[in-house]
Design a protein around this motif. Structure first.
Motif, PDB file in Angstrom:
ATOM      1  N   LYS A  31       0.841  -1.216  -0.012  1.00 29.28           N
ATOM      2  CA  LYS A  31       0.003   0.013  -0.042  1.00 29.28           C
ATOM      3  C   LYS A  31       0.765   1.237  -0.050  1.00 29.28           C
ATOM      4  CE  LYS A  31      -4.237  -1.917   1.956  1.00 29.28           C
ATOM      5  NZ  LYS A  31      -5.313  -1.606   2.624  1.00 29.28           N
ATOM      6  N   THR A  82      -3.713   7.285  -2.192  1.00 25.52           N
ATOM      7  CA  THR A  82      -4.312   6.837  -3.358  1.00 25.52           C
ATOM      8  C   THR A  82      -3.371   7.244  -4.462  1.00 25.52           C
ATOM      9  OG1 THR A  82      -6.492   6.692  -2.565  1.00 25.52           O
ATOM     10  CG2 THR A  82      -6.160   6.643  -4.799  1.00 25.52           C
ATOM     11  N   SER A 109      -1.599   7.136 -10.492  1.00 31.93           N
ATOM     12  CA  SER A 109      -0.978   6.023 -11.649  1.00 31.93           C
ATOM     13  C   SER A 109       0.100   5.435 -10.841  1.00 31.93           C
ATOM     14  CB  SER A 109      -0.719   6.797 -12.908  1.00 31.93           C
ATOM     15  OG  SER A 109       0.377   7.614 -12.924  1.00 31.93           O
ATOM     16  N   ASN A 117      -0.673   0.770 -14.330  1.00 35.27           N
ATOM     17  CA  ASN A 117      -1.918   1.095 -13.934  1.00 35.27           C
ATOM     18  C   ASN A 117      -2.234   2.711 -14.029  1.00 35.27           C
ATOM     19  OD1 ASN A 117      -4.600   1.212 -12.714  1.00 35.27           O
ATOM     20  ND2 ASN A 117      -4.182   0.276 -10.838  1.00 35.27           N
ATOM     21  N   ARG A 152      -5.251   4.159 -13.606  1.00 36.64           N
ATOM     22  CA  ARG A 152      -6.405   4.668 -12.681  1.00 36.64           C
ATOM     23  C   ARG A 152      -5.813   4.768 -11.147  1.00 36.64           C
ATOM     24  NH1 ARG A 152      -8.841  -0.339 -15.478  1.00 36.64           N
ATOM     25  NH2 ARG A 152      -7.625  -1.467 -13.646  1.00 36.64           N
ATOM     26  N   LYS A 153      -6.705   5.270 -10.471  1.00 40.00           N
ATOM     27  CA  LYS A 153      -6.202   5.445  -9.092  1.00 40.00           C
ATOM     28  C   LYS A 153      -6.511   4.224  -8.424  1.00 40.00           C
ATOM     29  CE  LYS A 153      -8.506  10.172  -8.785  1.00 40.00           C
ATOM     30  NZ  LYS A 153      -7.336  10.726  -7.788  1.00 40.00           N
ATOM     31  N   THR A 154      -5.400   3.932  -7.573  1.00 40.21           N
ATOM     32  CA  THR A 154      -5.255   2.720  -6.629  1.00 40.21           C
ATOM     33  C   THR A 154      -4.613   2.975  -5.635  1.00 40.21           C
ATOM     34  OG1 THR A 154      -4.432   0.540  -7.096  1.00 40.21           O
ATOM     35  CG2 THR A 154      -2.958   2.225  -7.745  1.00 40.21           C
ATOM     36  N   ASP A 155      -5.074   2.170  -4.409  1.00 40.68           N
ATOM     37  CA  ASP A 155      -4.457   2.334  -3.159  1.00 40.68           C
ATOM     38  C   ASP A 155      -3.389   1.087  -2.563  1.00 40.68           C
ATOM     39  OD1 ASP A 155      -6.263   0.286  -2.866  1.00 40.68           O
ATOM     40  OD2 ASP A 155      -7.230   1.132  -0.855  1.00 40.68           O
ATOM     41  N   SER A 156      -3.451   0.053  -3.496  1.00 40.70           N
ATOM     42  CA  SER A 156      -2.484  -0.794  -3.312  1.00 40.70           C
ATOM     43  C   SER A 156      -2.397  -1.896  -4.490  1.00 40.70           C
ATOM     44  CB  SER A 156      -3.250  -1.733  -2.200  1.00 40.70           C
ATOM     45  OG  SER A 156      -4.367  -2.203  -2.737  1.00 40.70           O
ATOM     46  N   VAL A 157      -1.111  -2.521  -4.456  1.00 38.24           N
ATOM     47  CA  VAL A 157      -0.589  -3.409  -5.484  1.00 38.24           C
ATOM     48  C   VAL A 157      -0.167  -4.719  -4.874  1.00 38.24           C
ATOM     49  CG1 VAL A 157      -0.189  -1.794  -7.254  1.00 38.24           C
ATOM     50  CG2 VAL A 157       1.298  -2.366  -5.640  1.00 38.24           C
TER      51      VAL A 157
END
Length: 123
Positions: A2, A13, A16, A33, A35-40
């Motif tokens: 995160k 968040t 990209s 990515n 798009r908005k993301t909060d974890s991978v």
């Protein structure tokens, strides 16, 4: 993994995120990515190598942070259908090249359950 803002310690968040991983044959892209993301979720190496190197950036052209994740490994029998899974112990990480990732923050030193957050990347 995160993400957090280093100055506040609050979860972040990302607009990209781009991540390459070196599994032993040079860098390969594993996350692209936009798009908005909060974890991978980043798979670590499953061979006998005691570390995995990941490269992080906020654009495809600038994947500039290098992070080395060190660990020891063990194998655990799961079942006849699943076989054996790899367990990572004594997990630690070091930012080799900062920008955009400034630091890392360990949440756990063992990776047994893939559904938990083990590492935070601080931007």
């Amino acid at each position: 993994m995160k993400f957090k803002t280093k100055s506040t310690g609050k979860l972040k968040t990302m607009d990209s995120i781009y991540i390459n991983v070196d599994y032993g044959n040079g860098q390969i892209p594993v996350i692209a990515n936009k798009r908005k993301t909060d974890s991978v979720f980043i798979p670590l190496r499953v061979d006998e190598n005691p570390f995995t190197e990941i490269y992080v950036g906020t654009s495809k052209e600038a994947i500039t942070s290098k992070i080395k994740i060190n660990y020891t490994t063990a194998s655990e029998y799961v079942s006849p259908a699943c076989g054996i899974k790899r367990i990572y112990e004594n997990v630690s990480s070091t930012v080799i090249t900062p920008n955009p990732v400034l630091e890392t923050e360990q949440n756990q030193t063992q990776i047994i359950d893939e559904s938990k957050t083990h590492l935070f990347l601080l931007f």
